[in-house]
Design a protein around this motif. Sequence first.
Motif, PDB file in Angstrom:
ATOM      1  N   ALA A   3      -0.679   1.062   7.401  1.00 49.44           N
ATOM      2  CA  ALA A   3      -0.263   0.965   6.006  1.00 49.44           C
ATOM      3  C   ALA A   3       1.045   1.710   5.769  1.00 49.44           C
ATOM      4  CB  ALA A   3      -1.356   1.532   5.096  1.00 49.44           C
ATOM      5  N   GLY A   4       1.244   2.801   6.501  1.00 51.08           N
ATOM      6  CA  GLY A   4       2.497   3.553   6.375  1.00 51.08           C
ATOM      7  C   GLY A   4       3.699   2.746   6.820  1.00 51.08           C
ATOM      8  N   ARG A   5       3.517   2.003   7.908  1.00 52.70           N
ATOM      9  CA  ARG A   5       4.626   1.184   8.403  1.00 52.70           C
ATOM     10  C   ARG A   5       4.915   0.037   7.437  1.00 52.70           C
ATOM     11  NH1 ARG A   5       5.685   0.094  14.566  1.00 52.70           N
ATOM     12  NH2 ARG A   5       6.002   2.316  14.337  1.00 52.70           N
ATOM     13  N   ALA A   7       4.433   0.106   4.247  1.00 50.65           N
ATOM     14  CA  ALA A   7       5.110   0.717   3.109  1.00 50.65           C
ATOM     15  C   ALA A   7       6.569   0.991   3.427  1.00 50.65           C
ATOM     16  CB  ALA A   7       4.399   2.013   2.713  1.00 50.65           C
ATOM     17  N   TYR A   9       8.447  -0.734   5.467  1.00 47.99           N
ATOM     18  CA  TYR A   9       9.144  -2.022   5.411  1.00 47.99           C
ATOM     19  C   TYR A   9       9.425  -2.437   3.968  1.00 47.99           C
ATOM     20  CZ  TYR A   9       7.805  -2.517  10.332  1.00 47.99           C
ATOM     21  OH  TYR A   9       7.632  -2.339  11.670  1.00 47.99           O
ATOM     22  N   GLY A  10       8.474  -2.201   3.090  1.00 46.77           N
ATOM     23  CA  GLY A  10       8.680  -2.510   1.676  1.00 46.77           C
ATOM     24  C   GLY A  10       9.781  -1.671   1.060  1.00 46.77           C
ATOM     25  N   VAL A  11       9.806  -0.380   1.396  1.00 49.30           N
ATOM     26  CA  VAL A  11      10.862   0.500   0.883  1.00 49.30           C
ATOM     27  C   VAL A  11      12.219   0.079   1.435  1.00 49.30           C
ATOM     28  CG1 VAL A  11      11.728   2.873   0.982  1.00 49.30           C
ATOM     29  CG2 VAL A  11       9.344   2.447   0.434  1.00 49.30           C
TER      30      VAL A  11
END
Length: 122
Positions: A3-5, A7, A9-11
């Motif tokens: 989930a961190g990765r 997120a 990519y979204g940022v």
Amino acid sequence: MSAGRLAAYGVLALLGGLTGAAGAVVQGAWFPAGLLLALLAVGALCYGGLLATGTRIGPGAAAAGWLLAVMALTTSRPEGDFLFGSGVGSYLFLLGGMLTAVICTTLPVLPPPAPPAKPLGG
């Protein structure tokens, strides 16, 4: 995929969109220094995405956000207004930004250097 990765990519995609919108304004306002600044910004963001995520998806996400923002800003409005002029600076920004993003996305992802080996006699 964590989930961190996702997120990250979204940022990166969001920052790519902001970089594209800011670059579209700056490149026309302060030509040629604004053009150079805008191209350096997209290059730094894409290369930073490569370093931050360690994958090619990172700079690809930043490049996709940049491209979506720039393509949205190239369309003319019903009033006849548009952000990009027909000068050489606009074309250099569009093509140079795409080329910079592709270069950063296709850079090889190198593993971290191995620790030095211990000497044989010591």
